[in-house]
Write a protein that holds these residues in place. Structure first.
Motif, mmCIF file in Angstrom:
data_model
loop_
_atom_site.group_PDB
_atom_site.id
_atom_site.type_symbol
_atom_site.label_atom_id
_atom_site.label_comp_id
_atom_site.label_asym_id
_atom_site.label_seq_id
_atom_site.Cartn_x
_atom_site.Cartn_y
_atom_site.Cartn_z
ATOM 1 N N CYS A 1 0.823 -1.214 0.000
ATOM 2 C CA CYS A 1 0.000 0.000 0.000
ATOM 3 C C CYS A 1 0.852 1.258 0.000
ATOM 4 C CB CYS A 1 -0.984 0.018 1.167
ATOM 5 S SG CYS A 1 -0.548 -0.876 2.632
ATOM 6 N N ALA A 2 2.083 1.174 0.528
ATOM 7 C CA ALA A 2 2.926 2.365 0.629
ATOM 8 C C ALA A 2 3.500 2.798 -0.717
ATOM 9 C CB ALA A 2 4.053 2.115 1.625
ATOM 10 N N TRP A 3 4.053 1.846 -1.506
ATOM 11 C CA TRP A 3 4.629 2.259 -2.795
ATOM 12 C C TRP A 3 3.567 2.794 -3.759
ATOM 13 C CZ3 TRP A 3 9.345 3.667 -2.933
ATOM 14 C CH2 TRP A 3 10.326 3.008 -2.187
ATOM 15 N N PRO A 4 2.375 2.202 -3.867
ATOM 16 C CA PRO A 4 1.344 2.838 -4.686
ATOM 17 C C PRO A 4 0.995 4.250 -4.207
ATOM 18 C CG PRO A 4 0.784 0.545 -4.380
ATOM 19 C CD PRO A 4 1.973 0.820 -3.490
ATOM 20 N N SER A 5 1.036 4.480 -2.898
ATOM 21 C CA SER A 5 0.791 5.837 -2.396
ATOM 22 C C SER A 5 1.921 6.777 -2.786
ATOM 23 C CB SER A 5 0.615 5.824 -0.873
ATOM 24 O OG SER A 5 -0.651 5.322 -0.505
ATOM 25 N N LEU A 6 3.161 6.281 -2.719
ATOM 26 C CA LEU A 6 4.293 7.112 -3.119
ATOM 27 C C LEU A 6 4.225 7.445 -4.604
ATOM 28 C CD1 LEU A 6 7.953 6.853 -2.010
ATOM 29 C CD2 LEU A 6 7.470 6.799 -4.451
ATOM 30 N N LEU A 7 3.861 6.472 -5.428
ATOM 31 C CA LEU A 7 3.847 6.686 -6.883
ATOM 32 C C LEU A 7 2.622 7.457 -7.356
ATOM 33 C CD1 LEU A 7 5.116 3.180 -8.094
ATOM 34 C CD2 LEU A 7 6.375 5.354 -8.179
ATOM 35 N N SER A 8 1.551 7.452 -6.574
ATOM 36 C CA SER A 8 0.321 8.132 -6.993
ATOM 37 C C SER A 8 0.060 9.426 -6.244
ATOM 38 C CB SER A 8 -0.886 7.207 -6.798
ATOM 39 O OG SER A 8 -1.147 6.997 -5.416
ATOM 40 N N GLY A 9 0.625 9.547 -5.030
ATOM 41 C CA GLY A 9 0.337 10.709 -4.202
ATOM 42 C C GLY A 9 -1.007 10.620 -3.503
ATOM 43 N N GLN A 10 -1.586 9.421 -3.423
ATOM 44 C CA GLN A 10 -2.921 9.262 -2.850
ATOM 45 C C GLN A 10 -2.915 8.267 -1.702
ATOM 46 O OE1 GLN A 10 -6.001 8.570 -5.748
ATOM 47 N NE2 GLN A 10 -5.129 10.014 -7.222
ATOM 48 N N ASN A 11 -3.802 8.502 -0.726
ATOM 49 C CA ASN A 11 -3.914 7.601 0.409
ATOM 50 C C ASN A 11 -4.682 6.337 0.006
ATOM 51 O OD1 ASN A 11 -6.784 7.422 2.010
ATOM 52 N ND2 ASN A 11 -6.643 9.358 0.874
ATOM 53 N N PRO A 12 -4.543 5.244 0.773
ATOM 54 C CA PRO A 12 -5.201 3.994 0.388
ATOM 55 C C PRO A 12 -6.709 4.107 0.215
ATOM 56 C CG PRO A 12 -3.513 3.534 2.021
ATOM 57 C CD PRO A 12 -3.622 5.035 1.920
ATOM 58 N N GLY A 13 -7.351 5.031 0.901
ATOM 59 C CA GLY A 13 -8.783 5.221 0.717
ATOM 60 C C GLY A 13 -9.140 5.684 -0.680
ATOM 61 N N LYS A 14 -8.189 6.285 -1.370
ATOM 62 C CA LYS A 14 -8.395 6.692 -2.766
ATOM 63 C C LYS A 14 -7.935 5.618 -3.744
ATOM 64 C CE LYS A 14 -8.163 11.718 -2.036
ATOM 65 N NZ LYS A 14 -7.425 12.979 -2.322
ATOM 66 N N HIS A 15 -6.746 5.041 -3.519
ATOM 67 C CA HIS A 15 -6.265 4.072 -4.522
ATOM 68 C C HIS A 15 -6.750 2.648 -4.255
ATOM 69 C CE1 HIS A 15 -3.096 2.424 -1.910
ATOM 70 N NE2 HIS A 15 -2.437 3.568 -1.863
ATOM 71 N N GLY A 16 -7.244 2.352 -3.039
ATOM 72 C CA GLY A 16 -7.958 1.100 -2.819
ATOM 73 C C GLY A 16 -7.137 -0.100 -2.390
ATOM 74 N N VAL A 17 -5.862 0.079 -2.058
ATOM 75 C CA VAL A 17 -5.024 -1.052 -1.638
ATOM 76 C C VAL A 17 -4.674 -0.869 -0.160
ATOM 77 C CG1 VAL A 17 -2.812 -2.213 -1.925
ATOM 78 C CG2 VAL A 17 -4.097 -1.468 -3.929
ATOM 79 N N PHE A 18 -5.019 -1.890 0.641
ATOM 80 C CA PHE A 18 -4.829 -1.822 2.087
ATOM 81 C C PHE A 18 -3.948 -2.949 2.619
ATOM 82 C CE2 PHE A 18 -8.858 0.071 0.927
ATOM 83 C CZ PHE A 18 -8.840 1.278 1.598
ATOM 84 N N ASP A 19 -3.451 -3.810 1.738
ATOM 85 C CA ASP A 19 -2.726 -4.991 2.192
ATOM 86 C C ASP A 19 -2.063 -5.621 0.977
ATOM 87 O OD1 ASP A 19 -3.048 -8.238 3.060
ATOM 88 O OD2 ASP A 19 -2.410 -6.881 4.637
ATOM 89 N N PHE A 20 -1.407 -6.752 1.194
ATOM 90 C CA PHE A 20 -0.856 -7.525 0.084
ATOM 91 C C PHE A 20 -1.954 -8.122 -0.791
ATOM 92 C CE2 PHE A 20 2.575 -7.549 3.166
ATOM 93 C CZ PHE A 20 3.703 -7.430 2.383
ATOM 94 N N PHE A 21 -3.142 -8.235 -0.228
ATOM 95 C CA PHE A 21 -4.239 -8.910 -0.910
ATOM 96 C C PHE A 21 -5.411 -7.972 -1.125
ATOM 97 C CE2 PHE A 21 -1.718 -12.132 1.071
ATOM 98 C CZ PHE A 21 -1.758 -13.205 0.204
#
Length: 534
Positions: free
Chosen positions: A53-73
């Motif tokens: 969830c952290a690298w997608p946030s770094l690459l998108s600038g968005q929190n998990p509530g926006k990009h939708g990934v909260f775990d490995f699964f």
């Protein structure tokens, strides 16, 4: 190519507290040089502070509530599968750069598979991709391997051979790939990530071995920086920190004990943290397998007699024998006895993912076999939060600094996909496992902390710590492209010109639409080797 060349180097899991001694004594000279000529900050991670969830946030600038990934699964009802790039519902920085005719070279960043089909540049997928994942353009793998030999995403975790050489060889692939791509592209963004900077802390106990691996990676970082010109902007970031943990808290065991979670006998789930005896020589592997089978058979017999592995382990703990048994037996074999699983349809609450730091409630008209009426949701959740806030470990210490409803942690259109309750372990010294054994297990080890590192050769306009969401808008500004209007971050560089903003979703809706459809079991095995699927 623009006049704004930028290097974004990811060093997964590095923490100032772990590497400061090696910066001070000159072991990490290239990182030290960037710190001396520019800026260094703490970098606050996502919740949870996990790689996927952290690298997608770094690459998108968005929190998990926006990009939708909260775990490995990601989940489909009570089922789950490993995430891929299309599960991240947000444009990545390098896709936005591509839409503005900037050339990006992206090497080894997690959750970048299947690779985005850039018009300008290349993508070499990283962590969570299969070892044989396709690059984009597809011909790059064959060309690279003809020149440099096999390109590897993953090391052999827990090898009995030279572990330092194993990790360094895998890390060298990143440096060699960067040089290989640099020869073929006139690039604007060079983004290279090293995953093994995290893995060594999970897998190695010897500080000197860890230092030797990081010294080599520091050299590779210097080689990559040298690919840019003297005016290039350099940012070095880790997605989370690393530090000491003391305990594993078995959330589903606690929920079962407190009447929220029902269990049943199901497929065996293994502990993967201790790999000695199950890896290495064929002889060791055979002996481990035989022992594992024997214990699993005994566990099945005990279960038939009404003695669950959880009760057996608890009994051993009471008489002081659990630790003795765990020292004498390979831990994977010992906990093959753990054949209790969550009975999701008949439960009120459970931790669905292996270590997500989140509790899901089983709600009518929302979940496949919901048990909580919609009108009782808030009352049940509030009551469970209050109980979790008071959980104490065997030493009498509170387990959690905070237990919060999801809407107090995340925001965005994927809020409903988040666990209903977010758990914040005290000082991040507790793993929270979804396995069912005893409620606590003493387990000193290294694991993720919520603050990583950030360095730049430029002044950073931030008081105190930066946020992981700041990286994408900062790199966008450095590249001279508009910043995403939906970002949760800020531009950290002092820019003379006004920073433009646009909706990256409208610019980048064609890059990541198709799932790979590939078998991910080999990747799950690698996650298990590092203790992520206990």
């Amino acid at each position: 190519m623009s006049d704004d060349r930028t290097l974004l180097i990811g060093l997964d899991g590095l923490d100032w507290s772990e590497i400061d001694p090696w910066i001070s004594d000159g072991s990490l000279s290239n990182i030290s040089q960037i710190e001396n000529i520019g800026s260094a900050r703490n970098l606050a991670s996502t919740h949870p502070p996990w790689t996927p969830c952290a690298w997608p946030s770094l690459l998108s600038g968005q929190n998990p509530g926006k990009h939708g990934v909260f775990d490995f699964f990601t989940r489909d009802g009570y089922d789950k599968r490993l995430i891929e790039r299309p599960d991240v519902d947000a444009p990545y920085l390098f896709e936005a750069a591509d839409a503005h005719d900037r050339t990006s070279l992206v090497v080894n960043y997690p959750v970048t598979h299947p690779a985005s089909r850039l018009d300008n540049g290349a993508v070499v997928p990283g962590y969570l991709a299969r070892e044989d994942a396709s690059f984009y353009p597809e011909h790059l793998r064959e060309e690279y391997e003809n020149e440099h030999g096999e390109y590897r995403i993953y090391p052999d975790y827990g090898t009995d051979d030279d572990a330092v050489a194993e990790y360094v060889d895998v890390a060298r692939c990143r440096r060699d790939m960067a040089r290989f791509l640099d020869e073929r592209y006139d690039w604007d963004l060079m983004a290279v990530q090293f995953q093994v900077t995290d893995s060594v802390f999970h897998d190695l106990d010897d500080r000197d071995e860890i230092r030797r691996v990081l010294e080599n990676i520091d050299e590779f970082v210097g080689d990559i920086i040298d690919l840019g010109d003297d005016d290039a902007t350099v940012l070095i970031a880790s997605d989370h920190g690393m530090g000491d943990y003391d305990w594993t808290f078995y959330a589903n065991s606690w929920l079962a004990e407190n009447g929220y979670c029902e269990t049943t006998t199901g497929d065996t789930q293994y502990f993967r943290q201790a790999k000695d005896g199950l890896k290495g020589t064929d002889k060791d592997s055979t002996e481990g397998s035989v022992l594992e089978t024997a214990i699993e058979t005994a566990a099945s017999t005990a279960s038939a007699a009404g003695l669950s592995p959880q009760r057996i382990h608890h009994g051993l703990s009471r008489v002081g024998l659990a630790d003795v048994v765990e020292r004498l037996l390979p831990e994977d074999a010992l906990v093959a006895a753990q054949n209790q699983v969550v009975d999701y349809p008949n439960s009120t609450a459970f931790q669905l993912y292996f270590n997500s730091l989140g509790i899901h409630l089983n709600v009518e008209d929302r979940d496949p076999a919901g048990t909580i009426p919609q009108e009782e949701y808030e009352e049940v959740r509030a009551g469970l939060i209050e109980k979790l806030e008071h959980v104490r470990d065997p030493n009498g210490e509170l387990v959690f600094d905070a237990v919060r409803p999801r809407e107090n942690v995340y925001e965005g259109e994927h809020l409903e996909d988040a666990p209903d309750i977010a758990l914040f372990p005290r000082d991040y010294r507790y793993d929270v496992s979804g396995s069912i054994l005893d409620m606590f297990r003493r387990y000193p080890h290294k694991n993720h902390k919520p603050e990583g590192i950030l360095l730049s050769n430029r002044p950073l306009n931030v008081d105190g710590q930066a946020e992981i969401y700041d990286i994408a808008p900062t790199v966008a500004a450095a590249l001279g492209i508009p910043v995403d209007a939906n970002t949760d971050g800020e531009v950290l560089l002092d820019k003379k010109e006004i920073v433009e903003r646009e909706n990256w979703d409208e610019r980048c809706d064609e890059y990541a639409n198709e799932q790979s459809g590939e078998d991910s079991s080999s990747v799950e095995d690698r996650l298990s080797d590092l203790g992520y699927m206990e």
